[in-house]
Write a protein that holds these residues in place. Structure first.
Motif: not given
Length: 498
Positions: A10-12, A16-24, A192-196
């Protein structure tokens, strides 16, 4: 997955996931907006400059008009006195958030936007200004910042003149504004998607098992011990659910045993009441007969007294059995283990028992196939109780025939096996699994002359198990019953070593 692993995952994901998605997403939007800027404004730019240096992009938008002004100044400077030409240049700049201003000497002879020019007119640089910064233009800060490109020239009459391209930087290019809005909306949507996703995952893997465990706890609190739950043994909460399930099963077993014990105790009290009532009634009746003079002869008085003695003796046996059972039930059975020669012990025991059986028309035989020197480590008194209870149980069910009880002893490896066989009426198949249960009596009739508390064979089982042996029963209705029990051998060499 273990709880620690889930928290780390969950921490990773959060990190990481929002950053990766935001960069993409940002990279895609930047490329899209850059292509749109290049197509709409006919400029070439590095993708990163759209975000990091929008002023350079704004400056490049007016580059074509500025280049035309430079060429005109070099070849046909008189055109700057032509109002139609100036208006032509201004029209090209209007769609690019820019306008033209022309200065002759110290006077402004033309400006393409009266409102905006009035705000910045005092900030225009002097003739021959050399503060050129970006692609021929420079940024002027202030209350109304703007981007300025200046080209100085001389009118035909020799007067100094300057033509300015003024770009309003308070209004960015719509595509750049749209890009910023898209980046902000994308970031919010990604969060929002990541949190959901995390909330759903945490709920399914952590909160839902906890809710199930909470429901099971409430069910148990309400007395429902049949509420079963399952857990994943790979994680801590799952193991907790498994432990809870084991606790529930164990608690249910204990309660069932307790309820069975209470039922057995009630049955025991009922049995005792009946079994004591019969001899007490007989004793009372015969005693009254003696006192009232009914036994008016010596023969009758002797008969009455013998009956009273017999009934009192039966009561004494019953009380002893109940007392012994209480010690078993409380695990306070007293044992006095000694080394017993099996052959001598059973020989003496058979001789003692045979006298009582002979009176009841029951024959007893004894066959020992083991070594006469064989020794067992046992409590002689309790072992005698085992034999007495087994034979006593056999005697109760030998009816209407010549009784026969056979005792056989044979070698069974590390043990010796003792078999006590009778030719009684046998035990029904449905009762066989329960004959060693406490309080169990195959003959349920309370008017049966056999009586008994249902403890005899239960006591046998307990004593034999405490001697590290086993006990079992075989029976066939109408032919008889055989009860087997084992005793562990004790070699003579071991006894000498001790």
């Amino acid at each position: 997955m273990k709880l620690r692993g889930r928290l780390l995952t969950a921490f990773l994901i959060i990190a990481a996931l929002p950053m990766i998605l935001l960069l993409i997403t940002g990279g895609t939007l930047v490329r899209y907006q850059t292509n749109s800027i290049e197509e709409n404004y006919d400029i070439k730019s590095d993708t990163i400059q759209v975000v990091t240096n929008p002023l350079r992009i704004l400056n490049r938008i007016t580059r074509s008009v500025y280049n035309e002004i430079i060429i005109t100044e070099m070849n046909e400077p008189e055109k700057f006195e032509d109002k139609e030409y100036i208006e032509y240049l201004n029209e090209q700049l209007t769609a690019k958030y820019s306008f033209i201003a022309v200065r002759k000497g110290n006077d402004i002879i033309y400006n393409g936007n009266e409102d905006k020019f009035e705000k910045i007119s005092r900030q225009l640089p002097e003739f021959s200004n050399n503060n050129i910064d970006i692609d021929g233009g420079f940024y002027i800060d202030g209350e109304y910042p703007f981007l300025l490109k200046q080209q100085d020239f001389h009118f035909t009459d020799g007067t100094k003149g300057s033509i300015f391209i003024i770009t309003d930087v308070t209004t960015l290019i719509p595509l750049i504004k749209s890009f910023i809005y898209q980046i902000i909306c994308s970031a919010i949507l990604i969060m929002l998607i990541t949190s959901s996703v995390l909330i759903i995952w945490i709920y399914r893997s952590i909160l839902r098992p906890i809710n199930i465990l909470h429901a099971a706890t409430n069910a148990m609190k309400e007395g429902n011990l049949d509420y079963s739950i399952e857990g994943d043994p790979e994680d801590e909460i799952g193991r907790l659910c498994e432990d809870f399930e084991e606790m529930r099963i164990r608690l249910k077993e204990l309660i069932d045993v307790r309820l069975k014990y209470e039922e057995d105790t009630k049955e025991l009290i009922s049995n005792i009441s009946h079994d004591l009532k019969t001899p007490i009634t007989a004793i009372k009746g015969y005693a009254e007969g003696i006192m009232d003079g009914v036994a008016d002869t010596d023969e009758k008085r002797e008969k009455y007294l013998r009956t009273i003695y017999t009934k009192a003796n039966d009561m004494s046996i019953l009380v002893d059995e109940l007392s012994f059972y209480s010690k078993i039930d409380c695990n306070t059975m007293p044992y006095n283990f000694t080394f017993i020669n099996l052959h001598d012990y059973f020989t003496d025991c058979i001789e003692e028992i045979s006298l009582d059986l002979e009176v009841k028309n029951i024959e007893i035989t004894y066959n020992n196939e083991t070594n006469k020197d064989l020794v067992v480590h046992a409590d002689a008194e309790q072992l005698k109780r085992v034999i007495s209870n087994i034979i006593g149980n056999s005697v109760k069910y030998i009816v209407n025939r010549k009784g026969l009880i056979q005792i056989r002893i044979k070698d069974a490896g590390e043990f010796v096996e003792v078999a006590v066989e009778d030719n009684g009426q046998g035990i029904p198949g449905k009762d066989l699994p329960h004959v060693f249960d406490r309080f169990y009596r195959g003959d349920a009739s309370r008017n049966s002359s056999r009586g008994g508390t249902g403890l005899g064979l239960a006591i046998v089982k307990t004593i034999i198990q405490d001697h590290m042996g086993n006990v079992r029963v075989e029976s066939e209705e109408g032919k008889g019953t055989t009860i087997y029990f084992t005793l562990k051998k004790y070699e003579e060499e071991k006894r000498k070593d001790e």
